[in-house]
Design an enzyme around this catalytic site. Structure first.
Site, mmCIF file in Angstrom:
data_model
loop_
_atom_site.group_PDB
_atom_site.id
_atom_site.type_symbol
_atom_site.label_atom_id
_atom_site.label_comp_id
_atom_site.label_asym_id
_atom_site.label_seq_id
_atom_site.Cartn_x
_atom_site.Cartn_y
_atom_site.Cartn_z
ATOM 1 N N LEU A 112 0.990 -1.318 0.139
ATOM 2 C CA LEU A 112 0.036 0.113 -0.100
ATOM 3 C C LEU A 112 0.723 1.262 -0.061
ATOM 4 O O LEU A 112 0.513 2.284 -0.568
ATOM 5 C CB LEU A 112 -0.705 0.049 1.149
ATOM 6 C CG LEU A 112 -2.468 -0.899 1.065
ATOM 7 C CD1 LEU A 112 -3.036 -0.817 2.480
ATOM 8 C CD2 LEU A 112 -2.966 -0.418 0.111
ATOM 9 N N GLU A 114 9.223 -3.179 -4.965
ATOM 10 C CA GLU A 114 8.895 -3.339 -3.489
ATOM 11 C C GLU A 114 9.706 -4.861 -3.336
ATOM 12 O O GLU A 114 9.526 -5.556 -4.409
ATOM 13 C CB GLU A 114 7.559 -3.653 -3.279
ATOM 14 C CG GLU A 114 7.203 -4.151 -2.038
ATOM 15 C CD GLU A 114 5.654 -4.553 -1.898
ATOM 16 O OE1 GLU A 114 5.460 -5.224 -0.688
ATOM 17 O OE2 GLU A 114 4.825 -4.348 -2.850
ATOM 18 N N ILE A 122 16.346 -14.868 5.136
ATOM 19 C CA ILE A 122 17.246 -15.601 4.560
ATOM 20 C C ILE A 122 17.175 -15.458 2.850
ATOM 21 O O ILE A 122 18.040 -15.154 2.092
ATOM 22 C CB ILE A 122 18.012 -16.951 4.975
ATOM 23 C CG1 ILE A 122 19.097 -17.258 4.606
ATOM 24 C CG2 ILE A 122 16.554 -17.999 4.722
ATOM 25 C CD1 ILE A 122 19.618 -18.544 4.879
ATOM 26 N N THR A 177 12.419 -0.370 15.311
ATOM 27 C CA THR A 177 12.758 0.475 14.232
ATOM 28 C C THR A 177 14.400 0.662 14.064
ATOM 29 O O THR A 177 15.245 0.180 13.155
ATOM 30 C CB THR A 177 12.340 1.681 13.955
ATOM 31 O OG1 THR A 177 10.687 1.603 13.878
ATOM 32 C CG2 THR A 177 12.833 2.603 13.203
ATOM 33 N N CYS A 208 -16.603 -15.984 -12.901
ATOM 34 C CA CYS A 208 -15.711 -17.492 -13.245
ATOM 35 C C CYS A 208 -16.381 -18.649 -12.716
ATOM 36 O O CYS A 208 -17.391 -18.978 -13.500
ATOM 37 C CB CYS A 208 -14.397 -17.259 -12.565
ATOM 38 S SG CYS A 208 -13.201 -18.431 -13.174
ATOM 39 N N HIS A 237 -12.574 -12.269 -15.008
ATOM 40 C CA HIS A 237 -12.579 -11.459 -13.670
ATOM 41 C C HIS A 237 -12.542 -9.991 -13.923
ATOM 42 O O HIS A 237 -11.632 -9.221 -14.045
ATOM 43 C CB HIS A 237 -11.244 -11.858 -13.007
ATOM 44 C CG HIS A 237 -11.156 -13.475 -12.638
ATOM 45 N ND1 HIS A 237 -11.558 -13.767 -11.408
ATOM 46 C CD2 HIS A 237 -11.070 -14.507 -13.231
ATOM 47 C CE1 HIS A 237 -11.630 -15.103 -11.260
ATOM 48 N NE2 HIS A 237 -11.280 -15.675 -12.416
ATOM 49 N N GLU A 241 -13.030 -7.735 -11.606
ATOM 50 C CA GLU A 241 -12.457 -7.021 -10.594
ATOM 51 C C GLU A 241 -11.010 -6.628 -10.848
ATOM 52 O O GLU A 241 -10.356 -5.703 -10.081
ATOM 53 C CB GLU A 241 -12.453 -7.988 -9.453
ATOM 54 C CG GLU A 241 -11.601 -9.259 -9.405
ATOM 55 C CD GLU A 241 -12.183 -10.467 -9.947
ATOM 56 O OE1 GLU A 241 -12.115 -11.692 -9.481
ATOM 57 O OE2 GLU A 241 -13.265 -10.279 -10.707
#
Length: 534
Positions: free
Chosen positions: A20, A140, A148, A191, A381, A507, A509
């Site tokens: 996001l 990202e 690892i 952090t 679907c 689909h 969406e």
């Protein structure tokens, strides 16, 4: 303009909101007039998530060119104008597969193939290939710093700054600042440790995006800046928002996009965020009340499995200036307890896609409930396929109608395996995937929703409507309102003497955005809203 690269990493915990954050940053930079592309790097060894359980991975997002990808690509597409591709998501499995193929061809001239430089070079090559033609590439890195599996990816992006020049690469680290209730204070130590681990790898973050429940006070930002070696103004608060579409506005208010353009030496206009403000206003203060939509499926215990679907329904609410309340109903519960009382009070019923026989009879009962009680219905679907089965059984009186996916020897396979799928034994990447054209019937629900006769939508399936039963179903009132003409495949079915009953094989969406809601979801929510008024 030379492409600039922004690498988004995450620390402390998983599911911290990197996707996001990356999508929201893309929206902000696009609002400044920049061409933005996104990419997700997943450290797992699977080639793609296409064969992974929805309970483990959540939704599989499909691109126009047929890639089965991580659900974060859905966020990227919803928040920006981008149409992403196979290049926008790659995994450790793909990287190693590519390197091994090159080694077998002799591309490395007999050299010893190693993580550095061969694996890291392959990662960098894929990043550069995807970034072509964009001003900003936001990448990202999946997982959490310290895993690892992520190390080759982190090493590759570490090298990027030396390869491309310091002014062309920015590292954004998303981290957690937890609030400890017993101490009644925010804690910065997680952090600090997360950044320390990142710096040990050789990456110094330029911006810290601090996920927290409360606003970070100035003195705490100063403390984080001191211990993490970043500027105080580069410590950005990212509190939980009332709605995910308010995140771009919140991050802009915190100065995230200003920090990015400053650190990357980009001249860009001030962002026009009016469209996002309008979206948030409609979400927070809808003018036409609330509609209640039931999603009847088999993966309801993990709603991430229906991420794009839930968002598309929200977009339909935005388009109709109403709030959409979603309730998830396990179709197996209908099979076990009966349908009485489970769907009381809903204004619309949606049966989504899925795989496997489990829960199908419950879906069929929910579809019959919607058809006979004139409740707006949307089947997607498998939902469309079960709507056809229900119609064949209860209107055409073919009691044994079913899909050959679930009963290979059924007497009336209303849904059957596509011709090109016969003989296919491999599971991964072999379905009918990606965008295909479809021609709509004039005057149909679908054509009225789209406002055109020719559309293109994304698919992910192996089974289809059996054309041997066309005449029977049509003579009993079913409308075949969308056809893929090249293969003569039925893509959309409707019941005309119903307030709104539509099933589609594709689909929709995957193409819906808050700033541009998909026509079918707009029409479905409009029908549900009208159902309340009626």
């Amino acid at each position: 303009m030379k492409t600039k690269f922004i690498f988004v990493t995450g620390g402390v915990v998983s599911s911290i909101g990197k996707g996001l954050a990356a999508a929201s940053l893309g929206a902000l930079l696009e609002a400044r007039g920049l061409r933005v592309t996104h990419q997700k790097l997943d450290p797992y060894i699977n080639v793609d998530p296409g064969t992974m359980s929805p309970f483990q991975h959540g939704e599989v997002f499909v691109t126009d060119d047929g890639a089965e990808t991580d659900l974060d690509l859905g966020h990227y597409e919803r928040y920006t104008s981008a149409r992403l591709s196979k290049k926008s998501n790659f995994t450790t499995g793909q990287v190693y597969f590519s390197v091994i193929e090159k080694e077998r061809r002799g591309d490395y001239l007999g050299g010893t193939v190693q993580v550095i430089p061969h694996i890291t070079d392959e990662i960098k090559s894929k990043i550069l290939d995807n970034a072509k033609g964009s001003d900003i590439a936001i990448i990202e890195i999946g997982g959490t710093v310290g895993d690892i599996e992520s190390l080759p990816f982190l090493e590759a992006i570490r090298q990027f700054k030396a390869d491309r020049g310091a002014g062309n690469v920015l590292y954004l680290h998303v981290t957690l600042v937890p609030f400890i209730k017993t101490a009644d204070e925010l804690k910065t130590k997680p952090t600090q440790h997360s950044v320390k681990e990142l710096r040990e790898i050789g990456i110094q973050p330029d911006i810290l995006l601090c996920r927290c429940e409360q606003d970070l006070p100035r003195e705490m930002k100063a403390k984080i800046a001191l211990f993490c070696n970043v500027e105080e103004k580069a410590v950005i608060t990212s509190m939980d928002a009332e709605h995910i579409y308010a995140v771009p506005l919140a991050l802009h208010k915190e100065g995230l996009d200003e920090q990015v353009v400053e650190k990357l030496n980009i001249w860009a206009k001030a962002p026009d965020l009016t469209p996002w403000q309008q979206v948030v206003d409609k979400l927070m203060h809808p003018g036409h009340g609330k509609v209640r939509i039931a999603i009847v499926g088999k993966y309801v215990n993990l709603t991430e499995s229906y991420k794009s679907l839930a968002e598309a329904l929200t977009h339909g609410g935005i388009a109709n200036d109403c709030r959409v309340h979603l309730s998830y109903l396990d179709s197996e519960k209908i099979e076990q307890e009966g349908i009485d009382g489970l769907l009381d009070g809903v204004d619309g019923i949606l049966v989504p896609g899925g795989f496997g026989e489990r829960g199908t009879e419950g879906k069929i009962k929910a579809i019959e409930y919607a058809r006979t009680r004139k409740i707006p219905f949307f089947g997607i679907c498998l939902g469309m396929q079960m709507a056809v089965v229900e119609y064949a059984r209860n209107v055409c009186h073919l009691d044994d109608a079913f899909s050959s996916e679930f009963k290979q020897d059924c007497a009336n396979p209303i849904i059957h395996l596509m011709e090109e799928q016969k003989g296919v034994s491999r599971k991964g990447g072999t379905m009918r995937l990606g965008a295909y054209p479809c021609t709509l019937a004039k005057g149909s629900f679908a054509q009225k929703a789209y406002g055109t006769l020719d559309i293109s939508e994304r698919h992910r399936h192996r089974y289809e409507f059996n054309n041997d039963y066309r005449d029977l179903l049509v003579s009993n009132g079913l409308i075949l309102s969308g056809i893929y003409k090249e293969g003569d495949l039925v893509e959309i079915v409707e019941i005309p003497d119903h307030p709104w009953f539509v099933g589609c094989q594709f689909h929709p969406e995957f193409k819906s955005k808050p700033l541009n809601p998909h026509p079918l979801f707009r029409a479905f929510i409009a029908a549900a809203l009208h159902n309340i008024k009626a």
